[in-house]
Design an enzyme around this catalytic site. Structure first.
Site, PDB file in Angstrom:
ATOM      1  N   ASP A   1      69.006  59.118  88.268  1.00  8.05           N
ATOM      2  CA  ASP A   1      68.572  58.900  89.644  1.00  8.05           C
ATOM      3  C   ASP A   1      67.891  60.161  90.162  1.00  8.05           C
ATOM      4  O   ASP A   1      67.825  61.168  89.472  1.00  8.05           O
ATOM      5  CB  ASP A   1      69.784  58.579  90.528  1.00  8.05           C
ATOM      6  CG  ASP A   1      70.821  59.698  90.478  1.00  8.05           C
ATOM      7  OD1 ASP A   1      70.708  60.650  91.274  1.00  8.05           O
ATOM      8  OD2 ASP A   1      71.729  59.655  89.625  1.00  8.05           O
TER       9      ASP A   1
ATOM     10  N   ASP B   1      68.989  61.721  93.001  1.00  5.31           N
ATOM     11  CA  ASP B   1      69.965  62.281  93.938  1.00  5.31           C
ATOM     12  C   ASP B   1      69.693  61.782  95.361  1.00  5.31           C
ATOM     13  O   ASP B   1      69.883  60.606  95.635  1.00  5.31           O
ATOM     14  CB  ASP B   1      69.986  63.806  93.859  1.00  5.31           C
ATOM     15  CG  ASP B   1      71.276  64.380  94.430  1.00  5.31           C
ATOM     16  OD1 ASP B   1      72.341  63.782  94.169  1.00  5.31           O
ATOM     17  OD2 ASP B   1      71.239  65.404  95.128  1.00  5.31           O
TER      18      ASP B   1
END
Length: 271
Positions: free
Chosen positions: A209, A211
């Site tokens: 991802d 974050d």
């Protein structure tokens, strides 16, 4: 009769619960309590490899509750000298994308309150952790990832946060400004404990991802637990391929300095 032994080990990250199909299962206890779960032993190219899911069966241990000391101790009791500890991580830079693999070379510890040493006294040992990742195992990971199914980056700093919550935008921005490449919740104290036991340790962080998002792209949403688990699970077959290649590339004998780090001192065992 002597029990089973293993040369190498892999500690699996979020949702990564098996390295091989044909395994022998071993249950151990340690002076630090039981490890996260049963340890799987498998033959990989003629070498016995131990596999331990970091979060245990069913992902029952959150990052701050993982029995790190028991895990590393149990592996050493099996004879393991070298450990690969792949993990999930969030990207702090727009050029490290979900699905990328970062072979870490530095770490910043922002955890607190975790049992993070074997040397509780009366034996005192200040182990150097200037370079937390074994150079030989890093080379093996890079060899396993070369021309593999995942884009790989040689080097990167992981900032390890306490969890189990994700970072705020301000925290994420601060970590990025301080030079961190990815963010994770489990690399510490795992890497430090391995060094205290004289074990070689290295990690490849699978980016799951961005974050808290990407500053110049407001369309990228902050991370969710579902996103992390889904991305990691989708890439487990590719990560397994990299790890099997890395295990094959690990030299037969160690020529690094990891084994000398404890200076011959044995940790105090709780009574």
């Amino acid at each position: 009769m002597p029990g089973p032994t293993a040369e190498l080990a892999v500690i699996g990250g979020s949702g990564f619960t098996a390295l091989h199909d044909d395994v022998e299962t071993v249950e151990l206890d340690t002076p630090w309590g039981p490890p996260s779960g049963p340890i799987q032993l498998a033959d990989v190219d003629g070498r016995t490899v131990a596999f331990l899911p970091r979060h245990g069966p069913g992902h029952r241990f959150p990052p701050h509750r993982v029995p790190y000391r028991a895990n590393l101790w149990a592996l050493r009791e099996l004879g393991v000298a070298r450990v690969l500890g792949p993990c999930a991580a969030g990207s702090l830079h727009p050029d490290r994308h979900p699905g990328d693999l970062v072979v870490l070379d530095q770490a910043v510890d922002r955890t607190w309150g975790r049992p993070d040493t074997y040397f509780e006294g009366p034996t005192v040992n200040h182990v150097s952790l200037a370079d937390p990742y074994c150079p030989e195992l890093r080379s093996a990971l890079l060899a396993g990832a070369a021309d593999g199914p995942l884009p790989v980056h040689d080097g990167g700093t992981v900032v390890v946060i306490q969890g189990p919550r994700f970072a705020t935008r301000a925290e994420s921005r601060l970590h990025r400004e301080q030079g961190a490449t990815v963010i994770n919740m489990t690399q510490m104290p795992e890497a430090a404990l391995a060094r205290e036991l004289g074990l070689c340790y290295a990690s490849a962080a699978l980016v799951t991802d961005y974050d808290t998002g990407v500053d110049d792209d407001p369309g990228v949403a902050p991370v969710t637990q579902a996103e992390v688990f889904a991305t990691f699970e989708a890439n487990i077959p590719k990560l397994r391929q990299v790890l099997l290649g890395a295990l094959a590339a690990v030299p037969a004998t160690r020529s690094c300095a990891c084994a000398a780090a404890p200076g011959g001192l044995e940790p105090d065992v709780p009574t």
